[in-house]
Design a protein around this motif. Sequence first.
Motif, short mmCIF file in Angstrom:
data_model
loop_
_atom_site.label_atom_id
_atom_site.label_comp_id
_atom_site.label_asym_id
_atom_site.label_seq_id
_atom_site.Cartn_x
_atom_site.Cartn_y
_atom_site.Cartn_z
N UNK A 37 7.24 8.85 69.82
CA UNK A 37 6.46 8.87 68.59
C UNK A 37 7.23 8.21 67.46
N UNK A 38 8.55 8.32 67.52
CA UNK A 38 9.38 7.77 66.46
C UNK A 38 9.21 6.26 66.37
N UNK A 39 8.98 5.59 67.52
CA UNK A 39 8.77 4.15 67.51
C UNK A 39 7.52 3.76 66.75
N UNK A 40 6.43 4.50 67.00
CA UNK A 40 5.17 4.18 66.34
C UNK A 40 5.17 4.61 64.89
N UNK A 41 5.86 5.70 64.58
CA UNK A 41 5.87 6.19 63.21
C UNK A 41 6.64 5.27 62.27
N UNK A 42 7.56 4.48 62.81
CA UNK A 42 8.35 3.61 61.94
C UNK A 42 7.54 2.41 61.45
N UNK A 43 6.51 2.02 62.20
CA UNK A 43 5.75 0.82 61.85
C UNK A 43 5.11 0.89 60.47
N UNK A 44 4.43 2.00 60.10
CA UNK A 44 3.81 2.05 58.76
C UNK A 44 4.84 1.98 57.63
N UNK A 45 6.11 2.20 57.94
CA UNK A 45 7.13 2.17 56.89
C UNK A 45 7.72 0.77 56.68
N UNK A 46 7.36 -0.17 57.54
CA UNK A 46 7.90 -1.53 57.42
C UNK A 46 7.01 -2.34 56.47
N UNK A 47 6.97 -1.86 55.23
CA UNK A 47 6.10 -2.45 54.22
C UNK A 47 6.90 -2.56 52.91
N UNK A 48 7.12 -3.78 52.48
CA UNK A 48 7.94 -4.01 51.29
C UNK A 48 7.57 -5.39 50.75
N UNK A 88 17.67 11.17 50.94
CA UNK A 88 16.73 12.01 50.21
C UNK A 88 15.73 11.18 49.42
N UNK A 89 16.08 9.91 49.12
CA UNK A 89 15.18 9.05 48.35
C UNK A 89 14.26 8.23 49.23
N UNK A 90 14.42 8.30 50.56
CA UNK A 90 13.67 7.43 51.46
C UNK A 90 12.16 7.54 51.29
N UNK A 91 11.55 8.75 51.30
CA UNK A 91 10.09 8.82 51.14
C UNK A 91 9.59 8.16 49.86
N UNK A 92 10.31 8.39 48.75
CA UNK A 92 9.90 7.80 47.47
C UNK A 92 9.99 6.28 47.53
N UNK A 93 11.07 5.77 48.12
CA UNK A 93 11.25 4.32 48.22
C UNK A 93 10.18 3.69 49.10
N UNK A 94 9.76 4.41 50.14
CA UNK A 94 8.70 3.89 51.01
C UNK A 94 7.40 3.72 50.23
N UNK A 95 7.09 4.71 49.40
CA UNK A 95 5.85 4.63 48.62
C UNK A 95 5.93 3.48 47.62
N UNK A 96 7.08 3.33 46.95
CA UNK A 96 7.22 2.27 45.97
C UNK A 96 7.19 0.89 46.63
N UNK A 97 7.77 0.82 47.83
CA UNK A 97 7.88 -0.48 48.51
C UNK A 97 6.53 -1.05 48.90
N UNK A 98 5.56 -0.19 49.20
CA UNK A 98 4.28 -0.66 49.73
C UNK A 98 3.23 -0.86 48.65
N UNK A 99 3.61 -0.73 47.36
CA UNK A 99 2.66 -0.93 46.27
C UNK A 99 2.14 -2.36 46.32
#
Length: 682
Positions: free
Chosen positions: A439-450, A366-377
Amino acid sequence: MKNFLVSLYFLFPTIFTIILVLLTPIPSAQLAPSEIRILLQLQTLLEYPQVLQKWNNLTNFCNMPPSSSSSFNIICSKNHITELTIIGNKRRPVSWNTSNTLSQRFSVDSFFTILTKLSNVKVLSLVSLGLWGTLPSKITRFKSLEVFNVSSNFLYGKIPLSISSMTSLKSLVLADNFFNGSVPNLNRLVSLEEINLVNNRLGPEFPSFLFSLPLLNHLNLASNQFNGSISLNISCDSALIFVDISNNFLEGIFSSCIDSNPLNRTIVYSGNCLLSRNLSDQHPSSYCNKSPAFSTKPKRFERRNESKMHLGSVLGIVGGFVGIVGLMILIFLFILKKSKTEKAVKSVDNRVSVTSFSRPNIYTRSNVPKLMRLASIGLRPYNIFTIEEIEDATNNFDPSNLIGEGSQGQLYKGRLKDGSMVMVNIVKLKQKSLSKISDENLKVLPNLRHRHLVSVLGHCAITYQDHPNITSTIFIVFEHISTMSSLRIHLTDMLKWKQRMTIMIGIGRGIQYLHRGVNHGIFGNNLKIENILLDNNLNPKVSGYSIPFPSKVRRTNYYTVLRKNLKNKIINNAEKEDIYQFGVILLEVITGKLITSSIEVEILKYELERGLSEVASPITLSSAIDPSLHGTYTHESLKTTIQIAINCLNKVPGNRPSMEDILWNLQYSMQVQEARSSKTSS
């Protein structure tokens, strides 16, 4: 000459025919039709590995050129196969992994039933083919076999006793499998020159009788589960020039046969508990008293006979229902117990127990979207690049910009129009068009930001509509961090304890994000010290981690459940392997030594364990760590961190902690260090 033959044909046609036959080159051996059929059957049973894919009814097997990589070879004599070598790419990993085995349809018994029909074979090598099951006793039907090599497969159970009747054997190689139990008595095999049983689960009885085989020159028993003492009465034949008994659980003293060590004989015995001349490469006796249990076979999908399938399904349904009910009861009891435990802990204090490794996990789904936003700051916005932009950045993939080539394609350095440096990873997929890419393969790429990953800045996906057979290509654009700034290189720069702790916490956060901060998680990330890059502020970034390409089409109904269960097991193993690799990096950071083998891991781990023991003096512990760290750490912080490393390197994957638990304890270690530092400064 031509005119002479023409004249001869008209004058003496019979004589001409005889001369023509004599002048015609004799064709090389042609394989008997029955053996051609056997080879094609083997091709099917091995599920068409790459080295055999070109076989068909018209293949001239006896005149095939040897494979350039020595992965395939057939030698014939008098229309029969005398040598067969097939080397695949399904290499045996550290633990059982069904993704590397042949499918559940495979029957090792059927395979050898057909194979033994090649009755003239003298050399048989079947390596890395994913064979699984128990080795059948019918292999003794190879009456002329001199070389038998089935290494790097997934064969388990006992080595069949019937193998002792194969009296023509000169070389027996069963290395890198899962064989267990005692080695059968092979005294009848007087022609044996080589025995290689390395990396199995054989034991506990040590096979002393092998040393006296008259022609044996190479004997490798390393990395098994042999324990106890070596008989002092064994005798070694003079032909024996190499013996490896390392990494077992052997104790006591050597027999004179081994300890005499003539000039022409090499003996390798490290990683045991022997009273050798060099005790530094031996474990304490307590290590060998904790030798692992001897399992009969690894966990896997059980193969069932078709006549039992219906009964198995019924029992499976009933068992599943009972299991679910039991699981619900256990979950309820666990929650109740955990609630009581947390209340008790809060009432005592807030300190961390190093050995318990139990802390709440903030990385819930449930925290994944929030963590993704924080990780890419702090990172530049994600971008979908055009192929022209990619080509301009890399100067049309100029060879001078090639950084290297890994498991997921080539990696180039480049420069964007705004002047920023990037790295471009070229991933070629086997799908014919982008419509088949999940689509899941391509959608994961923008999340690999930390901030603790070498982050993905964008990608470009292309396919060639005019050439549907050309593979689709993904260009993944990463931020650029020089490989000359790796932790491996900086480790020699006298980094102090607090700096090293900060770096390890950063690495842990990057790995934790891969495991928990990305939907479905990314595991099996090839973690090693040279893949940890440091920016100008010594901020660590994990590079070389797995990119989840490509996805496979899922099956439905029973197979969907089967695949899901298998996937969960594989993910769990991969996660624990990441933990182990993190432990190796932590071990290098503590000791200041760069590790190149698993033996070095065990030696350094043992030295740290000995330093933590109650009977050890502080000098023992300080001698095991990097000398440049002396005076920069508190004793409690060091002990806490060492215990974390030891727990990560546990030989039982299930006993290794999660990354959340590791981070909690590393942060506690840092707090202890900072508290002591602040007291000193005040």
